[in-house]
Design an enzyme around this catalytic site. Structure first.
Site, mmCIF file in Angstrom:
data_model
loop_
_atom_site.group_PDB
_atom_site.id
_atom_site.type_symbol
_atom_site.label_atom_id
_atom_site.label_comp_id
_atom_site.label_asym_id
_atom_site.label_seq_id
_atom_site.Cartn_x
_atom_site.Cartn_y
_atom_site.Cartn_z
ATOM 1 N N HIS A 1 0.835 -1.195 0.000
ATOM 2 C CA HIS A 1 0.000 0.000 0.000
ATOM 3 C C HIS A 1 0.868 1.243 0.000
ATOM 4 C CE1 HIS A 1 0.895 -0.893 4.243
ATOM 5 N NE2 HIS A 1 0.830 0.416 4.450
ATOM 6 N N CYS B 1 1.799 3.744 12.015
ATOM 7 C CA CYS B 1 2.787 3.305 11.031
ATOM 8 C C CYS B 1 3.065 4.460 10.081
ATOM 9 C CB CYS B 1 2.289 2.080 10.269
ATOM 10 S SG CYS B 1 0.887 2.390 9.174
#
Length: 700
Positions: free
Chosen positions: A67, A213
């Site tokens: 991603h 993250c």
């Protein structure tokens, strides 16, 4: 608004078109391109690869979630592929058979990102992944993912003899009754050995957690879901704050105050970390929160039982930007320094390019032009050149203070900013330069961290971050920089400048070789950044020697991607189809001085690509220094060739290095023995590769 996933974005036989994670991402991305969701296939895949280089996206349970956020994405989109053979995405338990390619625009709104985060949570649901593995059509899979879940057969029922009462919690102190009341205040009767059992009300162990993250799209929410599931199984109460791309809501202070322990599962610094100070804390990377949540919960309970706590709250608490609390000092030091460099680079790029444009338009005497605030002629190109030059000069003036301020920030969070900037400004004042900025940042961070460890009365904690810490730390750092360490560093900086100015002949060539090797060893990693920071530091007070260093560094950094591009062109049979496609993009990346363009090749075959890149980089660095090429711009690649001293020789140096790297990598790959039917590059280790290769803050 279009659906995020449709049947056209689903491939249930992905293994027929892809055997590697790069090929899988390309196959799924091509579906996005066909629907107009992605405008530039290669540009988008480069962003996916850059995210993958930060941390593999494979998860336990056979899941891969490549991603990224990219300017080449028109709307948030999800593509799904299923592979019978499995594709290696770097997960500890082996290949992934369920692959989700998540594409978010660079400016995606919160509503879309919330939907993507919801998918990330679904991936931790075993029923959801089981249904996807058994989906018989692309339409069915798309419906499952989008939430239109079809009726499924119920799970296998328990045997008639299995009791349906809730399982007992893992907490050994929990009551043994099948349906206990956690808030019960009833104590057992006293005994001679235990005259006052359970004097306080009982409640389940309470944990607050933070997950985050780098992109904040998937891992953040998957770690939260994993921790919540593990907590339910352990009879623990948990509340998670997800600091993701969809924004975050701070936990209620009362919830934090009532918590018995804290879990941080993060790969970026936790925001407002001081809220959790004084409690038993487990601090790990975000993937640990996904893969081993039960261990983390058990660990924080053990710490609570032993009475271990984090640093006491003194208005703020040190933020360890290094992530894992187990990092050694050398690792932390490197990350602190890289924090400063990453924030400094935009000032370097903007200021340096504006200065270079000023010189290109107005000539080498533009630095003698009067202030444009006092004299500006709209129709005079010299006035416009002076404007660009003076704006660039102002941006460059922030270089050392920003470096120092954000090194201190990496060490001590926001309280480190004020003394860091003050120390950096002192370094500029006393001509301590780049080295002075490094020292000032480390000193400022250490001073603040020392102050934060001092226990103070609760009544003073409110003024610590806004008055006490800035006042004391700025005074101490200013004193040390002006009167103790500043002058020796200024002398060292002056000696270094004189040495660079006097470089000639063999000495200059040797320095070029060293810089070339550093630029190509880790392709955007720590050594690359050290060489780049050394070069741009010299641009603050440019001399002929420092301009030669900048030229050599940029030239060497262009070699690896250009060499891989040339190698895939002249000997395509030695590379996989995916690598040949990456080679096309590497032409532009290399020409733009984006060394990371070679990362996909180095990650797949490091033992051949890295030595070849280093050989070419050393040749280019040496020739650039030998030719006396200079460069005033800190970035730009071939697009700033008109600003380079001896531009033709500079291009010759780059071409020579590219040819050397190409020949070496072709020879090394050609010497490898392959069995019949074996692809030239298996890419079995595409997720391993270069140690410590990060997405470069400087994109160098």
């Amino acid at each position: 608004m279009h659906q995020m996933i449709t049947a056209d974005l689903v491939d249930l036989e992905l293994d027929l078109s892809a055997e590697t994670k790069e090929a899988a991402a390309r196959s799924l991305a091509e579906r996005m391109v066909a629907l107009g969701r992605v405008t530039d296939l290669d540009g988008f895949l480069a962003d996916v690869a850059a995210r993958e280089a930060q941390m593999p996206t494979g998860l336990d349970g056979g899941i891969g979630i490549p991603h990224c956020r990219s300017e080449h994405v028109t709307e948030p989109t999800l593509a799904f592929g299923r592979s019978a053979r499995g594709i290696d995405f770097g997960a500890p338990d082996g290949p992934a058979d369920l692959i989700f390619l998540i594409a978010a625009p660079a400016g995606a709104d919160d509503a879309h990102l919330t939907i993507l985060s919801s998918l990330a949570r679904q991936l931790m649901d075993a029923e959801f992944t089981t249904a996807l593995r058994s989906a018989g059509s692309a339409t069915e899979a798309a419906a499952l993912i989008s939430g239109d879940k079809p009726e499924t057969a119920p799970a296998t029922p328990e045997t008639p003899t299995t009791p349906k009462t809730p399982a007992a919690p893992e907490d050994p102190a929990a009551p043994e009754a099948p349906t206990p009341d956690p808030s019960s205040t009833t104590d057992p009767s006293p005994t001679p050995d235990n005259p006052n059992p359970n004097p306080t009300p009982k409640h389940p162990f309470r944990i607050v957690a933070v997950t985050s993250c780098p992109t904040g799209i998937a891992h953040t929410y998957m770690a939260a879901e994993s921790l919540e599931n593990a907590a339910r199984g352990a009879g623990v109460e948990i509340v998670v704050e997800t600091q993701g791309s969809a924004g975050f809501t701070r936990l209620d202070p009362a919830v934090i105050a009532a918590a018995d322990g804290v879990v941080f599962a993060h790969d970026v610094p936790v925001r407002d970390k001081d809220r959790f100070a004084g409690k038993p804390t487990v601090d790990v990377g975000v993937k640990a929160g996904i893969n081993r949540p039960a261990e983390l919960i058990a660990e924080v309970r053990e710490k609570a039982a032993r009475g271990e706590t984090s640093a006491p709250a003194t208005g703020t608490a040190p933020v360890d930007s290094a992530g894992d609390s187990g990092d050694g000092y050398a690792t932390k030091l490197r990350k602190w320094l890289m924090s400063g460099v990453s924030y400094m680079v935009p000032f370097v790029a903007a200021g340096g390019l504006l200065i270079a444009l000023g010189f290109a338009i107005g000539g080498w005497k533009i630095d003698k032009a009067p202030s444009v605030a006092e004299h500006f002629v709209w129709t005079d190109h010299t006035s416009w050149a002076a404007l660009l030059f003076q704006i660039g000069g102002l941006a460059f003036a922030f270089l050392v203070p920003v470096l120092a301020g954000y090194i201190a920030y990496g060490m001590a969070d926001r309280p480190g900013l004020v003394p860091g900037f003050v120390g950096g400004s002192v370094a500029v004042t006393i001509n301590a330069g780049f080295l002075g900025g490094l020292a000032a940042g480390l000193i400022a961070g250490a001073v603040v961290m020392g102050i934060q460890r001092v226990r103070i009365p609760a009544v003073l904690r409110g003024i610590m971050p806004v008055v006490v810490i800035p006042l004391i730390s700025s005074a101490v750092v200013g004193f040390l920089m002006f009167l103790v360490v500043g002058k020796p560093i200024a002398s060292l900086q002056s000696a270094l400048t004189d040495w660079l100015e006097g470089l000639s002949g063999a000495n200059a060539v040797i320095l070029g070789v060293i810089l070339g090797l550093m630029m190509c060893f880790d392709l955007g990693g720590p050594l690359n950044k050290v060489a780049y920071a050394f070069a741009v530091g010299g641009l603050a007070h440019p001399t002929d020697g420092s301009l030669k260093v900048m030229a050599a560094v940029m030239a060497a950094g262009m070699v690896p991607p250009l060499a891989m591009a040339l190698a895939t062109t002249v000997r395509g049979r030695l590379f996989t189809k995916t690598e040949r496609e990456n080679g096309k993009a590497a032409w532009f990346l290399g020409a733009s001085f984006i060394t990371e363009g070679a990362i996909p090749f180095a990650a797949a075959d490091p033992l051949r690509v890295i030595p070849a890149s280093m050989a070419g980089g050393a040749v280019t660095g040496a020739l650039s220094m030998a030719f006396g090429c200079t460069l005033r711009a800190p970035h730009g690649g071939v697009f700033v060739v008109p600003l380079i001293g001896s531009p033709l020789l500079y291009l010759v140096a780059i071409a020579a290095g590219v040819c050397v790297s190409t020949v070496v990598v072709v020879l090394l790959k050609g010497a490898r023995k392959t069995t019949p039917g074996e692809t030239p590059m298996t890419e079995e280790k595409a997720g391993a590769g270069v140690a410590d290769v990060k997405e470069s803050p400087a994109a160098v």
